[in-house]
Scaffold this motif. Structure first.
Motif, mmCIF file in Angstrom:
data_model
loop_
_atom_site.group_PDB
_atom_site.id
_atom_site.type_symbol
_atom_site.label_atom_id
_atom_site.label_comp_id
_atom_site.label_asym_id
_atom_site.label_seq_id
_atom_site.Cartn_x
_atom_site.Cartn_y
_atom_site.Cartn_z
ATOM 1 N N UNK A 358 86.008 -49.564 -20.606
ATOM 2 C CA UNK A 358 85.146 -50.695 -20.956
ATOM 3 C C UNK A 358 83.705 -50.222 -21.134
ATOM 4 N N UNK A 359 83.249 -49.324 -20.269
ATOM 5 C CA UNK A 359 81.903 -48.775 -20.393
ATOM 6 C C UNK A 359 81.746 -48.033 -21.713
ATOM 7 N N UNK A 360 82.725 -47.220 -22.077
ATOM 8 C CA UNK A 360 82.660 -46.464 -23.344
ATOM 9 C C UNK A 360 82.613 -47.420 -24.531
ATOM 10 N N UNK A 361 83.433 -48.463 -24.501
ATOM 11 C CA UNK A 361 83.438 -49.431 -25.601
ATOM 12 C C UNK A 361 82.122 -50.195 -25.671
ATOM 13 N N UNK A 362 81.556 -50.550 -24.516
ATOM 14 C CA UNK A 362 80.270 -51.251 -24.474
ATOM 15 C C UNK A 362 79.187 -50.383 -25.113
ATOM 16 N N UNK A 363 79.174 -49.112 -24.761
ATOM 17 C CA UNK A 363 78.188 -48.195 -25.345
ATOM 18 C C UNK A 363 78.440 -48.019 -26.838
ATOM 19 N N UNK A 364 79.711 -48.046 -27.233
ATOM 20 C CA UNK A 364 80.038 -47.905 -28.650
ATOM 21 C C UNK A 364 79.547 -49.070 -29.491
ATOM 22 N N UNK A 365 79.517 -50.275 -28.911
ATOM 23 C CA UNK A 365 78.962 -51.422 -29.633
ATOM 24 C C UNK A 365 77.487 -51.205 -29.946
ATOM 25 N N UNK A 366 76.807 -50.459 -29.124
ATOM 26 C CA UNK A 366 75.355 -50.272 -29.262
ATOM 27 C C UNK A 366 74.978 -48.960 -29.966
ATOM 28 N N UNK A 367 75.895 -47.996 -29.964
ATOM 29 C CA UNK A 367 75.632 -46.727 -30.642
ATOM 30 C C UNK A 367 76.972 -46.144 -31.070
ATOM 31 N N UNK A 370 77.446 -42.267 -31.648
ATOM 32 C CA UNK A 370 77.598 -41.417 -30.466
ATOM 33 C C UNK A 370 78.936 -41.658 -29.768
ATOM 34 N N UNK A 371 79.258 -42.926 -29.564
ATOM 35 C CA UNK A 371 80.493 -43.281 -28.852
ATOM 36 C C UNK A 371 81.501 -43.751 -29.899
ATOM 37 N N UNK A 372 82.082 -42.780 -30.583
ATOM 38 C CA UNK A 372 82.733 -43.003 -31.864
ATOM 39 C C UNK A 372 84.239 -43.187 -31.774
ATOM 40 N N UNK A 373 84.816 -43.113 -30.590
ATOM 41 C CA UNK A 373 86.276 -43.172 -30.470
ATOM 42 C C UNK A 373 86.739 -44.523 -29.912
ATOM 43 N N UNK A 374 86.264 -45.580 -30.541
ATOM 44 C CA UNK A 374 86.616 -46.921 -30.072
ATOM 45 C C UNK A 374 88.111 -47.189 -30.184
ATOM 46 N N UNK A 375 88.734 -46.771 -31.275
ATOM 47 C CA UNK A 375 90.167 -47.041 -31.446
ATOM 48 C C UNK A 375 90.977 -46.348 -30.362
ATOM 49 N N UNK A 376 90.624 -45.108 -30.058
ATOM 50 C CA UNK A 376 91.327 -44.391 -28.994
ATOM 51 C C UNK A 376 91.113 -45.080 -27.644
ATOM 52 N N UNK A 377 89.886 -45.575 -27.414
ATOM 53 C CA UNK A 377 89.592 -46.260 -26.153
ATOM 54 C C UNK A 377 90.391 -47.546 -26.030
ATOM 55 N N UNK A 378 90.490 -48.304 -27.117
ATOM 56 C CA UNK A 378 91.272 -49.538 -27.092
ATOM 57 C C UNK A 378 92.749 -49.254 -26.803
#
Length: 451
Positions: A358-367, A370-378
């Motif tokens: 959740x932290x990684x996805x939250x950061x990905x919404x804002x940058x 940098x935090x480019x692996x949203x699909x993998x995180x989901x």
């Protein structure tokens, strides 16, 4: 929530600037005057709808006198620590034969909803729910009676009594309209010494709200930061708004509730970052008092400083997160047996892994760059949720012996040591910051000749 030191500003900004034709706010009567004052300044129309409870809420004449065998189908036992939730679950299941669902803050919302669904389903076998104040918002539950195990909770520093609003919010979950054959709900305490306090609290009006919390803008923070000495702690910048803010009522400048922990982390682990990045990490959803959570955030900030693009695998490598998930998934297939202690250990690790994702996805919404692996995180998030649900189901009816929480391995733990500054040094930094803020304010008031 609009007056909450940590989260109030998000609610204030939503009221002030949410891009919607119509906004519905749900809250208690105490919030109405503050919202009225806010919307008077914006010129928006405010319609206040007041609702009465449709079913009676009855405080029982007796507590349970500490006897968990008196727990019944439809009961919700409320306590405020994860360990106590599982301890009560074990004891109730042993003494009554009733299976217990659970709901607490560290469980992902998706899993809390699944546990609520089990409790609500009369054919699931889960007839009792043991929960924290997480039941107060966002869950529709078929609770017939709320039983308070305690009327106080740990706030990170000390045990403190529950507020009038908290007690009313939790007790009010009993006997919700339309969820029971017969109308009405009941509330009591596990121990007799708490019952008089419960009775008196439920007759009190909620505490009045005097203000709405609001954060200074990032551009204002940038202007002040440029005037501070290069060696100044971020504490000075965070404290300045509370000293120099001239916002009119009902607003009040925010002062982070976990200021010491935020300052220690940012000064030690993020000092070289841009202010915008520091503010991003300051606002991220992390438990500032938990060493495991700070280990993860340290890993993220280190990777961000080193390479800007933060790979998810590298984030998860800071703890045995993936190996735990894969181990549970093997056992979910029935190929490998698993003990109760192993389930409990895995459950705690999986909770940490879900919060990391959740932290990684939250950061990905804002940058996103940098935090480019949203699909993998989901994708991982969904796997973790399935594993968490399996662990909770596996625990029901099994022996949850006391003291069997997993032993933490402190090998390689990142340290957060910082020499404490004297009060004089801290006060001097704040004075410099206040002076800088006043310079910025004066400059902004000056009208340029060519403007």
């Amino acid at each position: 929530m609009i007056a909450d030191p940590a989260r109030g500003s998000a609610w204030t900004m939503a009221v002030l600037g949410l891009a919607a034709r119509e906004v519905h706010l749900c809250g208690e009567e105490a919030a109405v005057p503050v919202v009225e004052k806010i919307l008077k300044t914006t010129g928006d129309e405010l319609i206040v709808n007041r609702y009465e409870r449709l079913t009676p809420l009855v405080v029982q004449e007796e507590s349970l006198h500490g006897d968990l065998s008196r727990i019944q189908k439809g009961d919700c036992i409320v306590t405020f620590s994860r360990g106590q939730i599982f301890s009560l679950k074990k004891r109730v299941e042993e003494q009554t034969g009733l299976m217990c669902a659970v709901a607490y803050g560290k469980l992902p919302p998706e899993i809390r909803s699944e546990q609520a669904a089990l409790f609500n389903d009369p054919n699931s076998g889960y007839d009792v729910i043991v929960a924290s104040d997480a039941i107060g918002m966002g869950l529709n539950l078929r609770i017939k009676r709320v039983v308070f195990e305690v009327l106080h909770k740990f706030d990170g520093y000390r045990q403190r009594p529950l507020s009038v609003s908290q007690i009313k919010q939790i007790a009010g979950r009993a006997g919700r309209y339309g969820l029971h054959g017969e109308p009405g709900g009941f509330v009591t305490t596990l121990y007799p010494q708490d019952l008089p306090e419960l009775k008196s609290t439920l007759t009190m009006p909620p505490e009045s709200l005097t203000h709405a919390v609001i954060d200074p803008t990032e551009s204002w923070m940038e202007d002040v930061a440029q005037l501070l000495p290069s060696h100044a702690s971020i504490r000075a910048l965070f404290e300045v708004p509370s000293y120099v803010s001239k916002v009119r009522p009902p607003f009040r400048a925010a002062l982070p509730s976990k200021l010491d922990e935020m300052v220690k982390f940012i000064d030690n682990r993020a000092r070289d970052l841009l202010l915008a990045d520091k503010l991003m990490f300051k606002n991220c959803p992390v438990s500032w008092r938990e060493a495991d959570a700070l280990d993860i955030l340290s890993q993220i900030t280190g990777l961000y400083k080193e390479d800007v693009r933060v790979n998810l695998d590298a984030v998860l490598a800071v703890a045995p997160l993936m190996s735990t998930l894969e181990g549970v998934e093997k056992r979910m297939g029935g190929k490998v047996k698993i003990s109760t202690s192993q389930v409990k250990s895995a459950l705690r690790v999986l909770e940490d892994m879900h919060r990391t994702l959740i932290l990684y996805l939250w950061l990905g919404f804002r940058n996103y760059m940098a935090f480019h692996q949203a699909e993998e995180a989901y994708a991982l998030k969904e796997r973790v949720e399935r594993a968490l649900d399996w662990c909770l189901r596996k625990l029901s009816g099994q022996d949850l012996s006391k003291g069997s929480e997993p032993v933490k391995d402190d090998t390689g733990r990142l340290e957060y040591r910082q020499k404490r500054k004297s009060r004089d040094a801290r006060d001097e930094e704040v004075r410099v910051a206040v002076a800088a803020a006043e310079i910025v304010a004066a400059a902004r008031r000056t009208v340029r000749p060519d403007s």
